[in-house]
Write a protein that holds these residues in place. Structure first.
Motif, PDB file in Angstrom:
ATOM      1  N   GLU A 173     -16.210 -67.745  83.946  1.00  0.00           N
ATOM      2  CA  GLU A 173     -17.556 -68.026  83.447  1.00  0.00           C
ATOM      3  C   GLU A 173     -18.288 -68.996  84.377  1.00  0.00           C
ATOM      4  O   GLU A 173     -17.887 -70.143  84.513  1.00  0.00           O
ATOM      5  CB  GLU A 173     -17.494 -68.620  82.041  1.00  0.00           C
ATOM      6  N   ARG A 212     -31.185 -69.565  74.097  1.00  0.00           N
ATOM      7  CA  ARG A 212     -30.580 -68.697  75.108  1.00  0.00           C
ATOM      8  C   ARG A 212     -29.162 -69.139  75.434  1.00  0.00           C
ATOM      9  O   ARG A 212     -28.255 -68.314  75.574  1.00  0.00           O
ATOM     10  CB  ARG A 212     -31.426 -68.675  76.382  1.00  0.00           C
ATOM     11  N   THR A 213     -28.969 -70.447  75.552  1.00  0.00           N
ATOM     12  CA  THR A 213     -27.647 -70.954  75.893  1.00  0.00           C
ATOM     13  C   THR A 213     -26.644 -70.669  74.784  1.00  0.00           C
ATOM     14  O   THR A 213     -25.495 -70.302  75.053  1.00  0.00           O
ATOM     15  CB  THR A 213     -27.708 -72.466  76.176  1.00  0.00           C
ATOM     16  N   ARG A 216     -25.565 -67.095  75.013  1.00  0.00           N
ATOM     17  CA  ARG A 216     -24.625 -66.922  76.117  1.00  0.00           C
ATOM     18  C   ARG A 216     -23.268 -67.531  75.776  1.00  0.00           C
ATOM     19  O   ARG A 216     -22.218 -66.970  76.136  1.00  0.00           O
ATOM     20  CB  ARG A 216     -25.189 -67.574  77.380  1.00  0.00           C
ATOM     21  N   ARG A 219     -21.306 -65.086  73.617  1.00  0.00           N
ATOM     22  CA  ARG A 219     -20.660 -64.047  74.413  1.00  0.00           C
ATOM     23  C   ARG A 219     -19.476 -64.628  75.201  1.00  0.00           C
ATOM     24  O   ARG A 219     -18.423 -63.994  75.312  1.00  0.00           O
ATOM     25  CB  ARG A 219     -21.667 -63.408  75.367  1.00  0.00           C
ATOM     26  N   GLY A 220     -19.679 -65.831  75.725  1.00  0.00           N
ATOM     27  CA  GLY A 220     -18.598 -66.478  76.475  1.00  0.00           C
ATOM     28  C   GLY A 220     -17.407 -66.808  75.593  1.00  0.00           C
ATOM     29  O   GLY A 220     -16.256 -66.730  76.038  1.00  0.00           O
TER      30      GLY A 220
END
Length: 256
Positions: A173, A212-213, A216, A219-220
């Motif tokens: 990542e 947004r973070t 993400r 998903r991470g």
């Protein structure tokens, strides 16, 4: 035997005055062998001002992401213990010293700073939206991962050189999800993990976009869980992995 310490500060559009004060505090409180600033996409004026600080600066012309920057910094260090902290100083130097202590003493392979620990001190709170998003992510991570912490994303962590060697080829990542992947992979590699409460101050001028973070990070988190289960030879995740191409590790990408 005293263990040598190296500290990486990933920096993107840093406040140079604040960074300079933080570097001075780290030298005074932590006394690391080296502080390495991993600088992304900096203006010439920032680069020139950092040149006068007692740090090693490595500059990338583009924004690599937090995880990629820290990985590059750790790969360049040769110290017994490697650590990172956010360049905005949201985790004060004294708390970075607290995070380092169990690793330097040999009581842990990975120490994770925690602003959500019951004994942590939050001096300046996030906005309501950021706080709820962060709390929700931590709640979800505790239920999906095998390692249960109060906080996975606090910007202060330290680990031994041996622990880094065990996890480095499994980290993929490049962005903010790197923290959660580091913790998940270290746990799957049977590293001893401790959570250390810190003093923490939110920086409202952060370059992080909370919505947004968080998406993400979600998903991470799923990807980190999958990769940790692969490392444990989980039959289901091994089968799932055969059906797709796994991304290269960050250290392998550097050599492509």
């Amino acid at each position: 035997m005293t263990r040598s310490v190296g500290v990486v500060l990933p920096a993107y559009h840093p406040d140079v005055d604040r960074l300079a004060a933080y570097v001075d505090a780290l030298h005074e409180t932590v006394s690391p062998e080296v502080i390495r600033v991993e600088l992304d996409a900096a203006e010439p004026s920032v680069r020139d001002r950092l040149a006068s600080l007692p740090v090693t600066v490595n500059e990338a012309s583009t924004r690599r992401g937090k995880g990629a920057a820290i990985t590059a910094g750790f790969e360049a260090l040769s110290t017994d213990v490697v650590a990172f902290a956010d360049a905005d100083g949201s985790t004060p130097a004294a708390s970075v010293a607290d995070v380092l202590r169990p690793v330097v003493a040999g009581d842990a392979d990975l120490a994770v700073g925690s602003r959500r620990h019951p004994d942590a001190t939050v001096q300046s709170h996030q906005t309501v939206a950021r706080r709820h998003l962060g709390d929700g992510f931590a709640w979800l991570a505790r239920r999906l991962l095998d390692v249960h912490l109060y906080d996975y994303q606090c910007g202060a962590k330290a680990l031994t050189r041996d622990a880094w060697e065990r996890v480095r080829t499994h980290l993929t990542e490049p962005g903010f999800a790197w923290d959660i992947e580091l913790v998940a992979i270290a746990d799957a590699a049977d590293c001893r993990i401790v959570e250390v409460p810190v003093v923490w101050e939110d920086r409202p001028e952060s370059t992080v976009s909370p919505v947004r973070t968080t998406l993400r990070l979600g998903r991470g988190l799923i990807a980190a869980r999958h990769r940790a289960r692969l490392l444990r030879d989980d039959r289901l995740h091994t089968l799932l992995d055969r059906q797709r191409e796994s991304p290269p590790s960050l250290v392998d990408r550097d050599h492509r």
